[in-house]
Motif scaffolding. Structure first.
Motif, mmCIF file in Angstrom:
data_model
loop_
_atom_site.group_PDB
_atom_site.id
_atom_site.type_symbol
_atom_site.label_atom_id
_atom_site.label_comp_id
_atom_site.label_asym_id
_atom_site.label_seq_id
_atom_site.Cartn_x
_atom_site.Cartn_y
_atom_site.Cartn_z
ATOM 1 N N ILE A 93 3.524 -0.658 4.588
ATOM 2 C CA ILE A 93 4.010 -1.646 3.680
ATOM 3 C C ILE A 93 5.347 -0.997 3.187
ATOM 4 O O ILE A 93 6.442 -1.790 3.105
ATOM 5 N N LEU A 94 5.299 0.040 2.685
ATOM 6 C CA LEU A 94 6.676 0.598 2.305
ATOM 7 C C LEU A 94 7.835 1.028 3.315
ATOM 8 O O LEU A 94 8.910 0.611 3.199
ATOM 9 N N SER A 95 7.271 1.364 4.479
ATOM 10 C CA SER A 95 8.094 1.171 5.596
ATOM 11 C C SER A 95 8.598 0.300 5.925
ATOM 12 O O SER A 95 10.022 0.212 6.172
ATOM 13 N N ASP A 96 7.778 -0.802 6.148
ATOM 14 C CA ASP A 96 8.429 -2.238 6.512
ATOM 15 C C ASP A 96 9.294 -2.812 5.295
ATOM 16 O O ASP A 96 10.169 -3.533 6.046
ATOM 17 N N SER A 97 9.130 -2.401 4.264
ATOM 18 C CA SER A 97 9.919 -2.992 3.200
ATOM 19 C C SER A 97 11.337 -2.067 3.018
ATOM 20 O O SER A 97 12.089 -2.359 2.053
ATOM 21 N N LYS A 98 11.400 -1.076 3.823
ATOM 22 C CA LYS A 98 12.582 -0.499 3.793
ATOM 23 C C LYS A 98 12.863 0.276 2.551
ATOM 24 O O LYS A 98 14.000 0.571 1.960
ATOM 25 N N SER A 99 11.443 0.916 2.091
ATOM 26 C CA SER A 99 11.671 1.758 0.993
ATOM 27 C C SER A 99 12.113 3.120 1.181
ATOM 28 O O SER A 99 12.674 3.388 2.064
ATOM 29 N N ASP A 100 11.896 3.840 -0.105
ATOM 30 C CA ASP A 100 12.436 5.461 0.122
ATOM 31 C C ASP A 100 11.873 6.100 1.399
ATOM 32 O O ASP A 100 10.707 6.239 1.563
ATOM 33 N N GLU A 101 12.951 6.481 2.055
ATOM 34 C CA GLU A 101 12.503 6.924 3.545
ATOM 35 C C GLU A 101 11.739 8.087 3.246
ATOM 36 O O GLU A 101 10.714 8.569 4.193
ATOM 37 N N ARG A 141 7.966 9.222 4.619
ATOM 38 C CA ARG A 141 7.416 10.541 5.489
ATOM 39 C C ARG A 141 6.487 11.512 4.565
ATOM 40 O O ARG A 141 5.648 12.030 5.570
ATOM 41 N N ASP A 142 6.520 11.428 3.434
ATOM 42 C CA ASP A 142 5.755 12.278 2.614
ATOM 43 C C ASP A 142 4.191 11.825 2.968
ATOM 44 O O ASP A 142 3.326 12.561 2.970
ATOM 45 N N LEU A 143 4.165 10.434 2.645
ATOM 46 C CA LEU A 143 2.837 10.020 2.846
ATOM 47 C C LEU A 143 2.256 10.098 4.077
ATOM 48 O O LEU A 143 1.110 10.436 4.324
#
Length: 151
Positions: free
Chosen positions: A24-32, A36-38
């Motif tokens: 979800i974070l990736s799709d929403s262009k959140s903190d890159e 990566r950490d997740l």
């Protein structure tokens, strides 16, 4: 369906939730960097053996159980304190927030959730001190009422 007795199954289920959040974070262009950490955390945890997963989950389960048990013991001890002992604890410079909360909940039946709104230690000390004073007043009134029964 998760097999609650199987630590690896429980770990995999938890990882699916974390990975879903990562997607979800990736799709929403959140903190890159966060994404990566997740991803790295999910990969690491996915590589765990059954014994490692069991150790982590059982340790977490025991910690939660032990905290509830200790809290219940604290409430019981607080219930048995007399008002002079409670006032001494309040006046102590070494008293902790947890001790004061245990007294408020265990001795005076203050709902635990209501203590969250008390911002600092001085306010919490005042709250518990007021509870002590109120109980002393009730004891005095009860004694006086008992001494002046209809004859």
């Amino acid at each position: 369906m998760i097999d609650n007795r199987d630590p690896l199954s429980r770990l995999k289920a938890a990882l699916q939730v974390i990975d879903s959040q990562r997607k979800i974070l990736s799709d929403s262009k959140s903190d890159e960097m966060l994404v990566r950490d997740l991803s790295a955390i999910v990969r690491y945890l996915n590589s765990m053996s059954i014994s490692q997963a069991s150790h982590i989950l059982e340790k977490a389960h025991r910690r939660g159980h032990d905290q509830k048990k200790n809290q219940a013991e604290d409430f019981t001890q607080a219930y048995n304190l007399n008002l002079d002992d409670i006032q001494s604890i309040i006046d102590s410079e070494n008293v902790t927030r947890g001790e004061l909360e245990s007294i408020a909940v265990g001795r005076f039946q203050v709902p635990k959730g209501s203590l969250r709104s008390i911002g600092n230690m001085e306010q919490l000390k005042m709250k518990v001190s007021t509870l002590v004073q109120n109980e002393r007043s009730h004891q005095t009134i009860s004694k006086l009422a008992g001494d002046h029964k209809y004859k």
